[in-house]
Structures are given as structure tokens and as C-alpha cells.
Design an enzyme around this catalytic site. Structure first.
Site, PDB file in Angstrom:
ATOM      1  N   ASP A 191       0.372  22.791  -8.136  1.00  0.00           N
ATOM      2  CA  ASP A 191      -0.386  22.169  -7.048  1.00  0.00           C
ATOM      3  C   ASP A 191      -1.630  21.466  -7.582  1.00  0.00           C
ATOM      4  O   ASP A 191      -2.019  20.399  -7.089  1.00  0.00           O
ATOM      5  CB  ASP A 191      -0.788  23.228  -6.029  1.00  0.00           C
ATOM      6  CG  ASP A 191       0.402  23.743  -5.227  1.00  0.00           C
ATOM      7  OD1 ASP A 191       1.484  23.116  -5.310  1.00  0.00           O
ATOM      8  OD2 ASP A 191       0.262  24.761  -4.527  1.00  0.00           O
TER       9      ASP A 191
ATOM     10  N   ASN B 218       6.041  24.155 -13.170  1.00  0.00           N
ATOM     11  CA  ASN B 218       5.882  25.191 -12.148  1.00  0.00           C
ATOM     12  C   ASN B 218       6.313  26.564 -12.676  1.00  0.00           C
ATOM     13  O   ASN B 218       5.681  27.588 -12.402  1.00  0.00           O
ATOM     14  CB  ASN B 218       6.704  24.842 -10.901  1.00  0.00           C
ATOM     15  CG  ASN B 218       5.862  24.165  -9.832  1.00  0.00           C
ATOM     16  OD1 ASN B 218       4.641  24.286  -9.847  1.00  0.00           O
ATOM     17  ND2 ASN B 218       6.497  23.453  -8.934  1.00  0.00           N
TER      18      ASN B 218
ATOM     19  N   GLU C 270       7.279  16.534  -6.083  1.00  0.00           N
ATOM     20  CA  GLU C 270       6.509  15.827  -7.083  1.00  0.00           C
ATOM     21  C   GLU C 270       6.697  14.311  -6.989  1.00  0.00           C
ATOM     22  O   GLU C 270       6.336  13.573  -7.899  1.00  0.00           O
ATOM     23  CB  GLU C 270       6.902  16.305  -8.491  1.00  0.00           C
ATOM     24  CG  GLU C 270       8.320  15.905  -8.943  1.00  0.00           C
ATOM     25  CD  GLU C 270       9.406  16.859  -8.467  1.00  0.00           C
ATOM     26  OE1 GLU C 270      10.498  16.874  -9.052  1.00  0.00           O
ATOM     27  OE2 GLU C 270       9.158  17.605  -7.481  1.00  0.00           O
TER      28      GLU C 270
END
Length: 632
Positions: free
Chosen positions: A525, A516, A552
Site C-alpha cells: 500500500d 506484497n 496495482e
């Protein structure tokens, strides 16, 4: 008397065993209903002065055809002693037929019975005198030895006799006797009904061994009968508790009232439940009878929908039910009252109204009413014999005393069938109504779609989106955490019922934070969506379900999975993710992978405990270097 005493001990044990069998024996006994009452047969009075008991055939004999009777108003006042009663010239009446059971009907006077016996056999004979009716209010027995001029046995018992001493622990009077060779005795019996309603008097003389065998068999037969009713009662209580359908509850109330009444009516309550509580026994007998009529009416109302189908008959039933309940108040205020003289008539009227109402409903095409009529017909046949004996319309035969039990057994089995049929019928009607409603809604929806097609489509899509939003994760399209808790609870319950446990995989994307941080949330995403798309057949089995539980973390439920199957599935998921070759933004890491924590359910698992084990296994997989499977 040593043998008789030994048998008495055995009978006492058998009686207790029979009482325990009332609740332990759960084998339903289905008996065909017979026509049990026989009309009186004309005959010639037996003039033999004494009866040789050595000639007993089949182990017992009925004493009525050998007896003479005397109504107490024919006895001079003051009343002489029982011995003087035998020696005084009184208008004794010999029995002039061969029917086995005395029936004195409704009479405020006491009745006397005299039988002369002798023993011409070569050895002592052990006997038992039985008055096989537990509801006789007051019965006294004297046995007088002619040769010695003494009383050799006496008994005083009855369901209105306080402190009565039972010669044998039995639900009705049973008096052991031993006759010596050449001995002659006079048997004198006095019966009295406090309320004027005489119950049938089955007076019978047994060989001792035959009596105790008969008593033990009778105890187990009644145990089976009460056990069958108890099983039906418990089953319908559980159905009512599970479904909250009122017919099950009312059927259980009706059956429970009948069971308590029958225990009282057959003498088991006074013998085992409330010994010597004779006043309460009378109140209970009438009270439970009144409860039977009231609950019978309530059950019929719900089963056949009588208030809607036959409102005036339903109102008449309500009046009769209140009249029956009034008798319970009456007997509580005056335990000596002759309540059954009118309660029996209320019961007959109740049966008549119920049958008329059921016939009317059946004529309207309601099939369950025909089953109900068959059930009430079974009970009515038994009750009809019972009431006909009470009203002296029929002579009481030996099997007629069991008519009510036989009729009730058939009734309750048929009522259970009617209840099941009615519930299925209501379910079918509900399904049909729902189908019609759905069809109507469908037609309305089509019309609205034609008129406002665009708006309807928007609303449909919005509803679908809301439904999916409530159960699915919006990013991956997998089931969400809320749905997981419901499914996991269901699967754990199912796993406890089946031999194969539930498998659970907890997945976590490795190095997701740097993914991320370096690739941005949009790329994170994207990876999550790719993983969600992967967690479907053929990678998973059609019975497996995948969930996104947060961030996650993903979870897979695999029902009916053993250890080998769980290992295969976990490795297949891990290697599939690794084989996708999703590049990680951090070149030192290389490719996106997952760590998997796997566990199998245990019988005592809750959602929390199995979650904890899977999480512990996942933590272990992370600790061992990621991109691997660990088990707990």
C-alpha cells in the site's frame, strides 16, 4: 403554340424544382414589410371596344381596367350559353377605376368578366392568361374568335373542381393562347365561390416568355420562403428535443401549422401533395388555420406567462382558441360550409386579445413582450391587409396578395428572437434564484456553525469525505474507476471533435505480487500511495488526469496528444518511477518499476475498444521484460 408548349415543359420542371425547393432551400429571406394595399382611385370607364394586345408593356397587363362585369342574378333563366351571353343585351357594368385586381367580396352569386382583345401586330403572338389566385373555388374561361365564330380555348379549374385539367402545371389557372395578326377574340370568365367568399381575382395577360420567367422566379422565391420557415422549424424542434423546454416545442407547432396552412393556401399542396383531393384541401385549409390560432395562443401563454400575468385575457384566448378549433370540426362535417366567414372574425379577435395581453405584460416591465408585440405587429400588418381585402375595406393591389407572407416572415424571425430572449431571461432568473438560495443557505450555515460549530464541522468533513469517496480512490487519492468511465466517455467525444486525439497510458507495477508477499500488504500500500502521489504535475501536464483502476493498475488520460507527445509522456512516467529508487523486497528484482501500455484514440473508439488496445500494449510491455513502454 410550339414555343408555348416548350415553355410549358420548362414550367413543369420549374414547378417541380420549386416544390423540391420548399424543403431544400434553407436560405432565410428577410423582407421588410410594406404597406401593400392602396385605396381605389377614381377614374373614367375605358370605353375602347377591344384592346390591342400588341401594345403589351413590360411583358404583361392587368385586364380589370379593360373589362366589364356582370352579376349572375342579372342573367335570364334558363342561363344562355356563354356565346349567347355575349350576344344578349345584358346589364354589363364597365370597370370605373384603374385598380388591377377584381374583388367580389362575400357573395353567393357567380360573377362574369368580359374583355375584348385584338392583335394588330405583324406576327403571331404567344400569350398566357393567368388568374393568379389558387383558392378560387370554381373558375371557367372561354376564348371566342369573332372572325371564325368559334371557341379557340377553354379552361375549367379551381380548388373545388374535381378532375380539373390544368393547361399548364401551375398552382393556379394559366391558359396559353396564340393570337394571329388581325385576330379579335372575346375573353369570358366566370368565377363562383361555393361558400360565398370570393377570393381576389388577379386576371393578367402575359407574353408567354415573360410569364414563364416570372413563374420560375416565383417558384424559387416561394422555395426560399418555405425553406427559411423549414429551417426555423427544424432548428426549434432540435432545440426542444435537446432541452425539453416547452416554448421551443410550442413555437415549432405554431410554425409547422402555419407552414402547412400556407402550402395549402398558396396552392402548392393541391398541386403536389394531394392532387384533385379538393374536399380534403378545404378541410386542411380550415383545419390548419384553426391549428394556427390554437398554437399561437399556447405559445403566447408560455412565452409571456399569460395565465399568471393576465388570467382573464388568457381565459378569453382559450375560448377563442376553442372556437377556432370548432371550425375544423365544422368543415370536416360540412366541406361546403362558409367557415371562413366566422373563422376570419375569430382570428381578428384572437389578434386583438393577444395584442392587449402583450401590451399589459409589456406595461408591467417585461421586455420580451415588446419583442412579441413587434412580431405580432408584423403579422397583423400583413393579416390586416389580407382581412381588409376579404371584407372589401381595401381594394386589392397586386402586392397586397403577398402581404401575409411578408408579415409572417417578419413575425417568425422576431418570435425566434423573443424566444431566445425569454430562454436567456429564464436562465438568468434561475441563476439569480440559485444565487439567492446559495446566499441564504450560506447565512443559515454560518448561523448554525456559530450555534453548533463542532457538529457542523463534523458534518462538513463527513460530506466532503463521502463526496471524495464517491469519485476518488481512498488509498492513493487519485480518481477511481467509476469516475474514469465518465471522463473517458467525455474525452473520447471531445477527441472526435478536435484534430488531436486522446492519449491513454495504462501502468502496472512490475512484480507487485512478490512485493506484497515479501514486504507485506502495508508496504505494498505504501508503494501504491507513492506512485499515486507521483502521478501529478509537474510529471503530468495540468490537463492530464490519473486514475487508479484496481490493484496495482493505474491509467492516465492525456487529451490533445499526438504520437510524439504520447511517447514523451509515457517514457517520462516510466523513467520517473524507475528513478525514485523504491527498493523491492526481493533483492534479485532490485527496484520497483512500472510497465506502460500506450495508445491513441481513434474516431470510432468506445471506452471498451481503447481499453482493450491499452491492455494489449501493457501485456506486450510485460512480455518484453517489464520496465518499458509498448504501443498499440
Amino acid at each position: 403554340m410550339d414555343t408555348v408548349a416548350a415553355w410549358a415543359v420548362c414550367l413543369s420542371g420549374a414547378g417541380r424544382a420549386g416544390a423540391r425547393a420548399l424543403v431544400l432551400v434553407g436560405v432565410a429571406v428577410l423582407l421588410g414589410l410594406l404597406v401593400l394595399a392602396t385605396p381605389a382611385r377614381a377614374g373614367v370607364a375605358l370605353q375602347t371596344p377591344t384592346v390591342d394586345v400588341a401594345m403589351l408593356q413590360g411583358g404583361s397587363m392587368w385586364l380589370r381596367p379593360l373589362a366589364r362585369t356582370l352579376r349572375e342574378d342579372a342573367v335570364p333563366r334558363p342561363q344562355p350559353t356563354p356565346l349567347a351571353l355575349l350576344q344578349t343585351d345584358l346589364p354589363w357594368q364597365p370597370v370605373r377605376d384603374l385598380e388591377p385586381i377584381f374583388g367580389f367580396g362575400f357573395d353567393r352569386q357567380a360573377w362574369w368578366v368580359h374583355v375584348a382583345l385584338r392583335h394588330d401586330g405583324p406576327a403571331p403572338l404567344e400569350l398566357v392568361l393567368e388568374a393568379a389566385e389558387p383558392l378560387i373555388d370554381d373558375i371557367r374561361v372561354w376564348v371566342f374568335d369573332r372572325g371564325r365564330g368559334t371557341w379557340v380555348a377553354q379552361a375549367h379549374q379551381g380548388d373545388r373542381v374535381v378532375g380539373a385539367v390544368r393547361a399548364l402545371e401551375h398552382r393556379h389557372l394559366a391558359l396559353p393562347l396564340t393570337l394571329q395578326p388581325g385576330q379579335q377574340v372575346d375573353l369570358l370568365v366566370r368565377v363562383f365561390a361555393v361558400d360565398g367568399e370570393h377570393d381576389p381575382l388577379p386576371l393578367r395577360l402575359w407574353r408567354a416568355a415573360a410569364f414563364f420567367s416570372h413563374a420560375q422566379l416565383e417558384a424559387w422565391m416561394y422555395g426560399a420562403y418555405y425553406g427559411a420557415l423549414g429551417v426555423l422549424l427544424l432548428y426549434n424542434l432540435l432545440l426542444w428535443a435537446g432541452t425539453r423546454e416547452s416554448p421551443f416545442g410550442l413555437y415549432a407547432l405554431y410554425l409547422g401549422s402555419f407552414l402547412l396552412w400556407n402550402l395549402t393556401y398558396r396552392g402548392y399542396a393541391l398541386l403536389y401533395l394531394w392532387p384533385d383531393a379538393v374536399t380534403w384541401n378545404q378541410i386542411a385549409l380550415v383545419g390548419f388555420s384553426a391549428a394556427i390560432y390554437a398554437t399561437m395562443a399556447l405559445f403566447a401563454w408560455t412565452l409571456l406567462d399569460l395565465p399568471r400575468r393576465t388570467p382573464w385575457l388568457a381565459r378569453l384566448q382559450a375560448v377563442l382558441a376553442l372556437a377556432a378549433l370548432a371550425h375544423a370540426v365544422w368543415i370536416a362535417l360540412d366541406p361546403q360550409a362558409a367557415t371562413f366567414a366566422t373563422l376570419d372574425l375569430v382570428g381578428l379577435a384572437m389578434f386583438g386579445v393577444l395584442l392587449l395581453a402583450a401590451l399589459r405584460v409589456a406595461w408591467q416591465g417585461e421586455r420580451v413582450a415588446w419583442i412579441y408585440l413587434a412580431a405580432q405587429g408584423s403579422l397583423l400588418a400583413g393579416a390586416g391587409v389580407y382581412y381588409a381585402i376579404k371584407l372589401e375595406w381595401l381594394a386589392p393591389g397586386p402586392l397586397a396578395l403577398q402581404a401575409l407572407n411578408l408579415g409572417s416572415a417578419g413575425e417568425f424571425l422576431l418570435l425566434a428572437l423573443a424566444l431566445a430572449y425569454r430562454i436567456n431571461q429564464l436562465k438568468a432568473q434561475r441563476d439569480l434564484a440559485q444565487g439567492r438560495l446559495m446566499e441564504t443557505l450560506h447565512q443559515m450555515n454560518e448561523r448554525l456553525e456559530r450555534e453548533v460549530a463542532e457538529r457542523t464541522e463534523q458534518l462538513t468533513q463527513a460530506n466532503q469525505a463521502l463526496t471524495k469517496l464517491a469519485t476518488h480512490d481512498p488509498l492513493t487519492g487519485l480518481y477511481n474507476r467509476h469516475t474514469l468511465l465518465e471522463r473517458l466517455t467525455e474525452e473520447l467525444a471531445r477527441a472526435r471533435r478536435h484534430p488531436q486525439p486522446l492519449g491513454l497510458l495504462m501502468l502496472d507495477l512490475d512484480h507487485f505480487k512478490p512485493l506484497n508477499d515479501r514486504g507485506g500488504h502495508a508496504y505494498g500500500d505504501h508503494v501504491l500511495r507513492q506512485l499515486g502521489a507521483l502521478l501529478h504535475p509537474p510529471l503530468l501536464r495540468t490537463t492530464d488526469r490519473a486514475f487508479r483502476v484496481g490493484g496495482e493498475e493505474f491509467l492516465v488520460l492525456a487529451p490533445d496528444t499526438d504520437a510524439d507527445g504520447l511517447h514523451t509522456l509515457a517514457e517520462r512516467v516510466r523513467s520517473a518511477v524507475h528513478g525514485q529508487g523504491w527498493p523491492h523486497p526481493d533483492a534479485s528484482i532490485g527496484w520497483d518499476t512500472v510497465s506502460v501500455g500506450a495508445t491513441l484514440s481513434r474516431p470510432d473508439d468506445t471506452p471498451e475498444t481503447i481499453f482493450a488496445r491499452a491492455d494489449q500494449a501493457l501485456y506486450e510491455a510485460k512480455r518484453l521484460g517489464r520496465n518499458r513502454v509498448a504501443y498499440a
